[in-house]
Design a protein around this motif. Sequence first.
Motif, PDB file in Angstrom:
ATOM      1  N   ALA B  13       0.842  -1.199   0.000  1.00 19.56           N
ATOM      2  CA  ALA B  13       0.000   0.000   0.000  1.00 19.56           C
ATOM      3  C   ALA B  13       0.873   1.243   0.000  1.00 19.56           C
ATOM      4  N   SER B  14       0.447   2.229  -0.790  1.00 19.28           N
ATOM      5  CA  SER B  14       1.216   3.474  -0.908  1.00 19.28           C
ATOM      6  C   SER B  14       1.472   4.110   0.454  1.00 19.28           C
ATOM      7  N   ASP B  15       0.473   4.100   1.319  1.00 13.80           N
ATOM      8  CA  ASP B  15       0.640   4.769   2.607  1.00 13.80           C
ATOM      9  C   ASP B  15       1.424   3.921   3.605  1.00 13.80           C
ATOM     10  N   ARG B  16       1.744   2.698   3.197  1.00 12.64           N
ATOM     11  CA  ARG B  16       2.645   1.920   4.040  1.00 12.64           C
ATOM     12  C   ARG B  16       4.102   2.180   3.652  1.00 12.64           C
ATOM     13  N   VAL B  17       4.319   2.504   2.394  1.00 14.31           N
ATOM     14  CA  VAL B  17       5.672   2.888   1.958  1.00 14.31           C
ATOM     15  C   VAL B  17       6.067   4.196   2.647  1.00 14.31           C
ATOM     16  N   GLU B  18       5.137   5.142   2.656  1.00 16.28           N
ATOM     17  CA  GLU B  18       5.404   6.456   3.252  1.00 16.28           C
ATOM     18  C   GLU B  18       5.666   6.299   4.751  1.00 16.28           C
ATOM     19  N   GLY B  19       6.741   6.889   5.200  1.00 14.48           N
ATOM     20  CA  GLY B  19       7.071   6.812   6.622  1.00 14.48           C
ATOM     21  C   GLY B  19       7.966   5.650   6.998  1.00 14.48           C
ATOM     22  N   THR B  20       8.206   4.751   6.051  1.00 18.52           N
ATOM     23  CA  THR B  20       9.056   3.598   6.345  1.00 18.52           C
ATOM     24  C   THR B  20      10.519   4.029   6.424  1.00 18.52           C
ATOM     25  N   ALA B  21      11.240   3.461   7.373  1.00 14.05           N
ATOM     26  CA  ALA B  21      12.642   3.817   7.586  1.00 14.05           C
ATOM     27  C   ALA B  21      13.517   3.327   6.437  1.00 14.05           C
ATOM     28  N   VAL B  22      14.602   4.058   6.205  1.00 17.40           N
ATOM     29  CA  VAL B  22      15.593   3.698   5.186  1.00 17.40           C
ATOM     30  C   VAL B  22      16.961   3.580   5.873  1.00 17.40           C
ATOM     31  N   TYR B  23      17.620   2.461   5.632  1.00 22.65           N
ATOM     32  CA  TYR B  23      18.938   2.186   6.213  1.00 22.65           C
ATOM     33  C   TYR B  23      19.957   2.042   5.094  1.00 22.65           C
ATOM     34  N   ASN B  24      21.231   2.225   5.445  1.00 23.29           N
ATOM     35  CA  ASN B  24      22.257   1.874   4.475  1.00 23.29           C
ATOM     36  C   ASN B  24      22.813   0.482   4.804  1.00 23.29           C
ATOM     37  N   ARG B  25      23.786   0.064   4.032  1.00 22.69           N
ATOM     38  CA  ARG B  25      24.322  -1.301   4.176  1.00 22.69           C
ATOM     39  C   ARG B  25      24.962  -1.546   5.535  1.00 22.69           C
ATOM     40  N   ASN B  26      25.421  -0.464   6.177  1.00 26.52           N
ATOM     41  CA  ASN B  26      26.036  -0.603   7.500  1.00 26.52           C
ATOM     42  C   ASN B  26      24.996  -0.659   8.612  1.00 26.52           C
TER      43      ASN B  26
END
Lengths: 121, 121
Positions: B13-26
Amino acid sequence: MNTSVDSPNPMIASDRVEGTAVYNRNGDRLGTVERFMVDKVSGQAEYAVLAFGGLFGIGHRHYPLPWNALTFDPDKGGYVVDVTQEQIEGAPGYDAEGGDEPSYDREYRERLDAYYTFPPI
Amino acid sequence: MNTSVDSPNPMIASDRVEGTAVYNRNGDRLGTVERFMVDKVSGQAEYAVLAFGGLFGIGHRHYPLPWNALTFDPDKGGYVVDVTQEQIEGAPGYDAEGGDEPSYDREYRERLDAYYTFPPI
């Protein structure tokens, strides 16, 4: 989803789609886009979930509409879809509050595709 | 965007993507997905807009990341992208509050594509 070709921005923001009004060909306001469903692998927007029915947000149901069936109308400031209210009422849908959201498995998607057989826009 | 192939639901769902955390490889938390940008004509999700920097939501900037660069990690409950914080800081971005959102014209998109040259995941 078809939009004005002379639009300066080829992209639309996900949170701008959400909440946008949906009308039918007669200009009747069917409801609003609650959210839309994106294929996890391809990133393709596949269904716009219409919030329809109920009163003042109570008792409405959710109806996934094929994304390609929606056309943005800049004059209306909303999307237009070529279905009647009666067609929506008979369409695959679910209780907005009930937690019975569909899994969008192949069978469900085939039901949706079979139900919405739009003429070319 | 790559996700677990054994996921029962092929859609997100579009509104589940929004607000989701983003991490890098570390495993560093870079920020969250503020929204994502969908091609108006094709319906293809093209960019996830990362809200990055600032403190307690003040002073952060927005950085469009190519959608295909994000991989969902169920263990983290967020997306993983193979860039460092320093790479983000040097990337095309804009003030989250300033109203200077990009128009995503061809030149801007080519800048983004040229900046993010990820190795195969």
